[in-house]
Write a protein that holds these residues in place. Structure first.
Motif, PDB file in Angstrom:
ATOM      1  N   LYS A  77       0.836  -1.194   0.000  1.00  0.00           N
ATOM      2  CA  LYS A  77       0.000   0.000   0.000  1.00  0.00           C
ATOM      3  C   LYS A  77       0.879   1.255   0.000  1.00  0.00           C
ATOM      4  O   LYS A  77       1.918   1.298   0.671  1.00  0.00           O
ATOM      5  CB  LYS A  77      -0.948   0.000   1.199  1.00  0.00           C
ATOM      6  CG  LYS A  77      -2.037  -1.054   1.093  1.00  0.00           C
ATOM      7  CD  LYS A  77      -3.028  -0.954   2.233  1.00  0.00           C
ATOM      8  CE  LYS A  77      -4.141  -1.982   2.071  1.00  0.00           C
ATOM      9  NZ  LYS A  77      -5.123  -1.903   3.179  1.00  0.00           N
ATOM     10  N   MET A  78       0.433   2.249  -0.734  1.00  0.00           N
ATOM     11  CA  MET A  78       1.283   3.407  -0.986  1.00  0.00           C
ATOM     12  C   MET A  78       1.575   4.192   0.287  1.00  0.00           C
ATOM     13  O   MET A  78       2.709   4.592   0.540  1.00  0.00           O
ATOM     14  CB  MET A  78       0.647   4.283  -2.059  1.00  0.00           C
ATOM     15  CG  MET A  78       0.342   3.509  -3.331  1.00  0.00           C
ATOM     16  SD  MET A  78      -0.216   4.511  -4.715  1.00  0.00           S
ATOM     17  CE  MET A  78       1.360   4.903  -5.461  1.00  0.00           C
ATOM     18  N   ALA A  79       0.565   4.436   1.108  1.00  0.00           N
ATOM     19  CA  ALA A  79       0.789   5.192   2.345  1.00  0.00           C
ATOM     20  C   ALA A  79       1.702   4.433   3.295  1.00  0.00           C
ATOM     21  O   ALA A  79       2.569   5.028   3.948  1.00  0.00           O
ATOM     22  CB  ALA A  79      -0.541   5.506   3.013  1.00  0.00           C
ATOM     23  N   MET A  87       4.942  10.036  -6.795  1.00  0.00           N
ATOM     24  CA  MET A  87       3.554  10.420  -7.043  1.00  0.00           C
ATOM     25  C   MET A  87       2.619   9.337  -6.546  1.00  0.00           C
ATOM     26  O   MET A  87       3.013   8.176  -6.374  1.00  0.00           O
ATOM     27  CB  MET A  87       3.312  10.724  -8.529  1.00  0.00           C
ATOM     28  CG  MET A  87       3.374   9.539  -9.446  1.00  0.00           C
ATOM     29  SD  MET A  87       3.180   9.998 -11.199  1.00  0.00           S
ATOM     30  CE  MET A  87       4.815  10.653 -11.563  1.00  0.00           C
ATOM     31  N   ALA A  88       1.366   9.747  -6.311  1.00  0.00           N
ATOM     32  CA  ALA A  88       0.369   8.813  -5.794  1.00  0.00           C
ATOM     33  C   ALA A  88      -1.017   9.359  -6.092  1.00  0.00           C
ATOM     34  O   ALA A  88      -1.213  10.574  -6.190  1.00  0.00           O
ATOM     35  CB  ALA A  88       0.543   8.623  -4.286  1.00  0.00           C
ATOM     36  N   SER A 126      -2.066   6.677 -13.793  1.00  0.00           N
ATOM     37  CA  SER A 126      -1.235   7.466 -14.708  1.00  0.00           C
ATOM     38  C   SER A 126      -0.587   8.676 -14.061  1.00  0.00           C
ATOM     39  O   SER A 126       0.510   9.066 -14.438  1.00  0.00           O
ATOM     40  CB  SER A 126      -2.062   7.925 -15.918  1.00  0.00           C
ATOM     41  OG  SER A 126      -3.186   8.675 -15.501  1.00  0.00           O
ATOM     42  N   MET A 127      -1.252   9.297 -13.069  1.00  0.00           N
ATOM     43  CA  MET A 127      -0.676  10.481 -12.432  1.00  0.00           C
ATOM     44  C   MET A 127      -1.411  10.740 -11.129  1.00  0.00           C
ATOM     45  O   MET A 127      -2.335  10.025 -10.766  1.00  0.00           O
ATOM     46  CB  MET A 127      -0.750  11.687 -13.360  1.00  0.00           C
ATOM     47  CG  MET A 127      -2.151  12.140 -13.702  1.00  0.00           C
ATOM     48  SD  MET A 127      -2.185  13.445 -14.960  1.00  0.00           S
ATOM     49  CE  MET A 127      -2.214  12.437 -16.454  1.00  0.00           C
ATOM     50  N   GLY A 128      -1.001  11.795 -10.415  1.00  0.00           N
ATOM     51  CA  GLY A 128      -1.645  12.129  -9.157  1.00  0.00           C
ATOM     52  C   GLY A 128      -0.833  13.132  -8.380  1.00  0.00           C
ATOM     53  O   GLY A 128      -0.065  13.920  -8.957  1.00  0.00           O
TER      54      GLY A 128
END
Length: 442
Positions: free
Chosen positions: A118-120, A135-136, A153-155
């Protein structure tokens, strides 16, 4: 073809298998319902069973089973996408990667992770040595890294690092193939584009190497403005200010603000707002810019204060759509590259409140541009297509979120590198069938 599911389940009995109908439904779907078009097309799609591997050997076992019986295979992470990327169109096996959540190593500037991380959670670990993800998405708390690379794709962070497909934003991928005998392939450098943002149509990602960004203390700020274009110009100016480090520049037109109910105390009625993440080290310069554009700061939290509550990130990108639809489920959205503020101003006046403008500033080829995730008051599919057509006629780029077809969404071209790679690694077309339009049409 009727498949022998009892035998298939027996062949995978050493793995975690889910066949409970409620869980199967949950793990067959994503946030496709943001689109009324996709909702009608995808609402009844389900997999036959879900398998949760914990390592690469188990993934190879699943791949071999799919090959033995010619079973469609759909890979998913947390299912936070919006276009049906991980919804199985032809049933089959859903490979849920969330148990593959190991971080083999993190070093300054680079990390190796499994797809289910998980990103966080990753950022918390990386910050121990002073680094973070570049980026997330706004689903940062629950989204998996593999899912973001496969379907995103982006964030947050795109104001500095652009899009995932920009060279260097993904260093390496390790995948399992669905050839006659599944094997492991490592892709490095530009070769990662064969799998990056391919909706899992041509390889099961088992490991990723990602470059990291220096971790800053990110202040979270809301600035409000009397005029929309003043807010937009402020966002552009902040994006163009190379001396200020920033991670998020979001601008909402006034009609959107009442939907962000968690921020009502900071969004005066009729005001347009900017939601921002700026380095604490640059706040003096930031205050000067706010004064220059006659903005009013209604909310400012230090990084330490912001870490204790809901982040402003969760009111930006497609979380804006989520909040708005929780109030009015008839709303939908678009994804747009405006390129210039002149185009933003034209569309703002041309459509009025039918198309409520939500800007996200991003870096494209070294230049800050306004992109958008406008909220649309949906009436009919025909009217939605008229709105899309008018944007394109005026020179804006639409990444259509109302299609699950890979080529029809953003770039509007056949990616022959991805197509040819699929021919190599998935010769039977078992991986997420129906999502790559070019497959089988040559």
């Amino acid at each position: 073809m009727i498949l022998p599911w009892d035998k298939i389940t027996a062949d995978l009995s050493n793995l975690e298998i889910i066949i409970d109908p409620i869980q199967l439904t949950k793990l067959s779907l994503d946030y496709y319902h943001f689109s009324p078009i996709l909702y009608e097309k995808l609402k009844d799609k389900r997999g036959n069973l879900v398998v949760r591997p914990t390592n690469e050997d188990e993934i190879i076992q699943i791949a071999q089973t799919c090959l033995n019986y010619k079973i469609p295979l759909t890979v998913r992470g947390a299912g936070t996408g919006n276009y049906g990327q991980c919804i199985p169109l032809e049933g089959g096996i859903i490979l849920d990667t969330t148990k593959m959540s190991q971080i083999p190593w993190i070093e300054p500037g680079l990390a190796c992770v499994e797809p289910g991380v998980k990103m966080a959670a990753f950022d918390k670990k990386a910050r121990e040595i002073g680094w973070e993800l570049r980026m997330a998405p706004s689903t940062y708390r629950i989204a998996t890294i593999g899912g973001f690379i496969g379907g995103g794709s982006m964030g947050m962070g795109s104001i500095t690092y652009g899009q995932l497909r920009d060279r260097g934003n993904v260093q390496a991928l390790r995948i399992v193939t669905l050839e006659e005998e599944p094997c492991i392939i490592e892709l490095r450098g530009d070769e990662v584009q064969k799998v990056n943002h391919a909706y899992g149509t041509n390889g099961i990602i088992t490991q990723l190497e990602l470059p990291l960004a220096p971790a800053y203390p990110w202040a979270e700020i809301i600035v409000v403005f009397d005029e929309f274009m003043t807010a937009a110009r402020f966002g552009q100016a902040l994006g163009d200010s190379d001396g200020m480090v920033k991670k998020l520049i979001t601008v909402h037109a006034a009609p959107i603000c009442p939907y962000l109910t968690g921020l009502n105390d900071y969004l005066p009625l009729g005001k347009h707002c900017a939601l921002l993440m700026v380095s604490e080290y640059d706040l003096d310069a930031f205050h000067e810019l706010v004064s220059e554009y006659q903005g009013e700061i209604t909310y400012l939290k230090t990084a330490q204060e912001a870490s204790k509550g809901t982040s402003l990130l969760e009111f930006t990108w497609n979380h804006t759509t989520l909040h708005a639809r929780s109030v009015d489920p008839t709303l939908t959205y678009l994804q747009t590259f405006y390129f210039t503020l002149e185009k933003v101003e034209h569309f703002y006046h041309y459509f009025g409140d039918e198309v409520m403008i939500h800007l996200e500033f991003i870096k494209v080829n070294g230049k800050t541009i306004p992109a958008g995730l406008q909220l649309i008051k949906f009436t009919t599919e025909e009217r939605l297509n008229e709105i899309i057509k008018y944007h394109e006629e005026q020179g804006a780029g639409i990444a259509n979120p109302h299609t699950y077809i890979l080529e029809d969404g953003g770039r509007k071209i056949i990616d022959f590198a991805q197509l040819n790679f699929k021919k190599q690694v998935d010769p039977y077309g078992l991986m997420n069938p129906g999502k790559m339009a070019a497959w089988g049409k040559e």
